[in-house]
Design a protein around this motif. Sequence first.
Motif, PDB file in Angstrom:
ATOM      1  N   LYS A  37     -27.552  64.940  54.200  1.00 50.39           N
ATOM      2  CA  LYS A  37     -26.347  65.757  54.296  1.00 50.39           C
ATOM      3  C   LYS A  37     -25.825  65.780  55.731  1.00 50.39           C
ATOM      4  CE  LYS A  37     -27.611  68.876  50.500  1.00 50.39           C
ATOM      5  NZ  LYS A  37     -27.875  70.290  50.117  1.00 50.39           N
ATOM      6  N   LYS A  38     -24.556  66.119  55.852  1.00 52.21           N
ATOM      7  CA  LYS A  38     -23.924  66.198  57.172  1.00 52.21           C
ATOM      8  C   LYS A  38     -23.990  67.626  57.693  1.00 52.21           C
ATOM      9  CE  LYS A  38     -20.015  64.054  57.743  1.00 52.21           C
ATOM     10  NZ  LYS A  38     -18.557  63.748  57.692  1.00 52.21           N
ATOM     11  N   THR A  74     -22.890  64.001  61.859  1.00 50.08           N
ATOM     12  CA  THR A  74     -23.341  62.752  61.269  1.00 50.08           C
ATOM     13  C   THR A  74     -24.234  63.044  60.055  1.00 50.08           C
ATOM     14  OG1 THR A  74     -25.277  62.649  62.715  1.00 50.08           O
ATOM     15  CG2 THR A  74     -23.267  61.562  63.480  1.00 50.08           C
ATOM     16  N   ILE A  75     -24.252  62.100  59.142  1.00 54.53           N
ATOM     17  CA  ILE A  75     -25.093  62.239  57.953  1.00 54.53           C
ATOM     18  C   ILE A  75     -26.492  61.769  58.290  1.00 54.53           C
ATOM     19  CG2 ILE A  75     -25.471  61.479  55.582  1.00 54.53           C
ATOM     20  CD1 ILE A  75     -22.461  61.180  55.294  1.00 54.53           C
ATOM     21  N   SER A  76     -27.474  62.621  58.056  1.00 55.70           N
ATOM     22  CA  SER A  76     -28.858  62.265  58.359  1.00 55.70           C
ATOM     23  C   SER A  76     -29.457  61.484  57.206  1.00 55.70           C
ATOM     24  CB  SER A  76     -29.687  63.526  58.608  1.00 55.70           C
ATOM     25  OG  SER A  76     -29.725  64.335  57.452  1.00 55.70           O
ATOM     26  N   HIS A 105     -23.840  73.186  56.602  1.00 54.18           N
ATOM     27  CA  HIS A 105     -23.870  71.848  56.054  1.00 54.18           C
ATOM     28  C   HIS A 105     -22.717  71.602  55.092  1.00 54.18           C
ATOM     29  CE1 HIS A 105     -28.040  71.862  57.510  1.00 54.18           C
ATOM     30  NE2 HIS A 105     -27.920  70.548  57.510  1.00 54.18           N
ATOM     31  N   SER A 106     -22.293  70.338  55.033  1.00 52.61           N
ATOM     32  CA  SER A 106     -21.305  69.945  54.032  1.00 52.61           C
ATOM     33  C   SER A 106     -21.975  69.927  52.659  1.00 52.61           C
ATOM     34  CB  SER A 106     -20.768  68.549  54.360  1.00 52.61           C
ATOM     35  OG  SER A 106     -21.803  67.594  54.262  1.00 52.61           O
TER      36      SER A 106
END
Length: 392
Positions: free
Chosen positions: A325-326, A349-351, A389-390
């Motif tokens: 998630k970003k 950034t997306i992990s 989080h998104s």
Amino acid sequence: MKYFIYKYSPKTIGLTPQDNLKVIVPRSKVEEYLKLGFNKISIIHLKNLTFYSLISFFRTEQKLELIEEIFTLDESLMSDIGLLSSIFTSGIKGTESKLFFKDKYYMRSILNGIVKQPRIFEEWDITQLPKQGIIKPRRSEAGKGVFIYNTKDALQKDLRFLTKDTDQVLIEELVDYEVMLSCDGIVSNGKLIYAFVHEYIGKITEISEKNINIKRTASYYWKNPKVINAIIQNSQKVVDYLGDKNDTYPIHFEWFYSEKKNELIFCEGACRFGGARIPFLIEDAFGLNILSKYWEVKFNKNIENKKVFFPKNIASSFLAFNDGKKQLINFNTELIKLKEYSQYTKIGTISEPKNNSSDIKFLIRFTSIDEEEFTENIKKIKQEIFHIHSPI
């Protein structure tokens, strides 16, 4: 001369310059040691901290110096360091001990009948294996390569485990338990002289699903001190059969505990400090700097043989793992009274989803005065994680 080999930052272990000590480190860490006051002659940097490189170095070094001891706090190097000690030092008996702590098959075999532990299966006949089990590499750390199956069909479909070199992996039954605990402390000359107990919130097998890991001062200090005493006593048994009786080293022993059966089952152990900032949780809750104390005992300074302390509060760490998630914004550090907030992934950034327990998105360390405040703090942290989080 004593030689300490470590590939990570010295800040994480509280190391300071000592007489008769040289450190062997990667080139990238030299500057950190210089800033801590080490002189250049005591810092040796090698391109690779591999057995091949280290044995070449010590073969040259032994012509110049008397090698008294070679040691590390890096779990991944324990086996190699044990063999190097056997080759280049005299009077230090640690080769077998380091190998036993590193290799889970040896560990299980030696402790068989000494402490309760999960049953292992040496025959890879699927008809003889348990319905639910866990497969793990014999010598990995931080949960790397661990596979949990809940049905035999799931295991049979995953042929990579049935066809790989079974000499390198271990299969165990899944243990029925409610709580995981750890004993963290210092062993010197075969005796556990400092011991502290911590508790995992939730089962260790659930971490990959929830992508969080919470560790805290064990609740049993307040609600059932007999459990604390039992963990320390059983940890001493592990030391008796696996430990080096002529050395000083930290321990991190993990235990399954069933409240229903009042039963402790040994999970596994290592000669290192526990992760998730456990050394700092000890200082936060008990007022003892365990890192400094380790080096004092290691170098025979002001040794105090105290075994059991009582916590003044609940010290906790909350780890959020990479989950795909970003993360949109930083965690609100004003939400609760924090001891530490460390961000490991870039905001926005997306992990990548985690592969093991070292793939951390961020870490929070805090204290609570009682169980009520601890529960409220965890609730606030979880709500904040959802907020920052998104949805994807």
